[in-house]
Design an enzyme around this catalytic site. Sequence first.
Site, PDB file in Angstrom:
ATOM      1  N   GLN A  34      55.023  86.088  56.560  1.00 55.38           N
ATOM      2  CA  GLN A  34      56.319  86.041  55.848  1.00 55.38           C
ATOM      3  C   GLN A  34      56.095  86.228  54.337  1.00 55.38           C
ATOM      4  O   GLN A  34      54.982  86.047  53.832  1.00 55.38           O
ATOM      5  CB  GLN A  34      57.011  84.697  56.106  1.00 55.38           C
ATOM      6  N   TYR A  64      65.358  65.477  54.031  1.00 61.20           N
ATOM      7  CA  TYR A  64      64.880  66.131  55.256  1.00 61.20           C
ATOM      8  C   TYR A  64      63.579  65.495  55.749  1.00 61.20           C
ATOM      9  O   TYR A  64      63.449  65.107  56.907  1.00 61.20           O
ATOM     10  CB  TYR A  64      64.680  67.622  54.968  1.00 61.20           C
ATOM     11  N   GLY A 141      51.710  76.888  66.945  1.00 62.55           N
ATOM     12  CA  GLY A 141      52.000  75.592  67.567  1.00 62.55           C
ATOM     13  C   GLY A 141      52.128  75.680  69.077  1.00 62.55           C
ATOM     14  O   GLY A 141      51.760  74.743  69.795  1.00 62.55           O
ATOM     15  N   ASP A 159      58.707  70.561  62.579  1.00 60.71           N
ATOM     16  CA  ASP A 159      59.276  70.835  61.260  1.00 60.71           C
ATOM     17  C   ASP A 159      59.237  72.344  61.043  1.00 60.71           C
ATOM     18  O   ASP A 159      58.344  72.883  60.384  1.00 60.71           O
ATOM     19  CB  ASP A 159      58.427  70.097  60.217  1.00 60.71           C
ATOM     20  N   SER A 160      60.200  73.033  61.589  1.00 61.99           N
ATOM     21  CA  SER A 160      60.107  74.503  61.640  1.00 61.99           C
ATOM     22  C   SER A 160      61.080  75.175  60.670  1.00 61.99           C
ATOM     23  O   SER A 160      61.998  74.546  60.136  1.00 61.99           O
ATOM     24  CB  SER A 160      60.459  74.971  63.054  1.00 61.99           C
TER      25      SER A 160
HETATM   26  N1  LIG Z   1      59.356  71.548  55.687  1.00 62.84           N
HETATM   27  C1  LIG Z   1      60.157  72.694  55.441  1.00 62.84           C
HETATM   28  C2  LIG Z   1      61.545  72.555  55.983  1.00 62.84           C
HETATM   29  C3  LIG Z   1      61.838  73.585  57.011  1.00 62.84           C
HETATM   30  N2  LIG Z   1      63.148  73.365  57.570  1.00 62.84           N
HETATM   31  C4  LIG Z   1      64.222  74.158  57.018  1.00 62.84           C
HETATM   32  C5  LIG Z   1      65.515  73.845  57.736  1.00 62.84           C
HETATM   33  C6  LIG Z   1      66.663  74.699  57.256  1.00 62.84           C
HETATM   34  C7  LIG Z   1      66.331  76.164  57.349  1.00 62.84           C
HETATM   35  N3  LIG Z   1      67.415  77.002  56.912  1.00 62.84           N
HETATM   36  C8  LIG Z   1      65.044  76.500  56.640  1.00 62.84           C
HETATM   37  C9  LIG Z   1      63.891  75.628  57.069  1.00 62.84           C
END
Ligand SMILES: NCCCN[C@H]1CC[C@H](N)CC1
Length: 293
Positions: A34, A64, A141, A159-160
């Site tokens: 990416q 988050y 993964g 955690d994607s």
């Molecule tokens: N640890 C990185 C956070 C990844 N999660 C995000 C959730 C919301 C999405 N639009 C982008 C990745």
Amino acid sequence: ISNGWFSEMSPMWPGEAHSLKVEKILFQGKSDYQNVIVFQSASYGKVLVLDGVIQVTERDECAYQEMITHLPLCSIPNPKKVLVIGGGDGGVLREVSRYSSVEQIDICEIDKMVVDVSKEFFPKLAVGFEDPRVNLNIGDGVAFLKNAPEGTYDAVIVDSSDPVGPAQELFEKPFFESVARALRPGGVVCTQAESIWLHMHIIKDIVSACHQVFKGSVDYAWTTVPTYPSGVIGFMLCSTEGPAVEFQKPVHHIDESTDESNTLKGPLKYYNPGIHSASFCLPSFAKRVIDAK
Ligand SMILES: NCCCN[C@H]1CC[C@H](N)CC1
């Protein structure tokens, strides 16, 4: 980035784009998977962007990282072995390392550039890698889980990024089956599960797949993250058959008083037991889809 603004556009949220004022671009690169950008924003600190999508900002990452970690880990009495899929910025590792009961933290991140960039620009997240219990694997993964012995983990945290690009298969049933196999009876998984304002169709499919795969509890929680699309993000909370898990009633109490101010971790900025229970309350348009039998 144009005339000093970054706008987050994606087919995942057509017709809308959250914008942040850019003070300085700190890194631009392309990994095997990416495009990677780090910029200093005017109001959210440093920002990590993958393929044009905001992953973390220094100002609101706490919401988050704390919720995706403490919703599952506060729902079981004594987490010992934890697996993080994704999470290469280290933020989830930082939160998992708050548990003294945890003996082993495995992490499988597909893109080494994310780890390297986080260590260089996001020390408050990458601090998670310094914990001696952490074992870092750079790889897919899905393959990692296939090789994991059955019943290894008390908790898996997925955690994607979004299901567009490298993380696509982390939202599909075969992956959930491999997670269930790697969890012990009554083990828990928490996955990034998009926005109820934008992705009810995706959430509907994930919930249905989870009901087929996880024979313990299946629940959905959500929280606010100002710099994620629509300002909210959700989580699937599931447990395998075995000792009952009631996600809405945390069995483990951590709150803002847990003082780690002497370390880069700092005290919790977002999670507390009240927010934990409240996060499972859904607006009606989401409830009728997610709670539908
Ligand atoms: N640890 C990185 C956070 C990844 N999660 C995000 C959730 C919301 C999405 N639009 C982008 C990745």
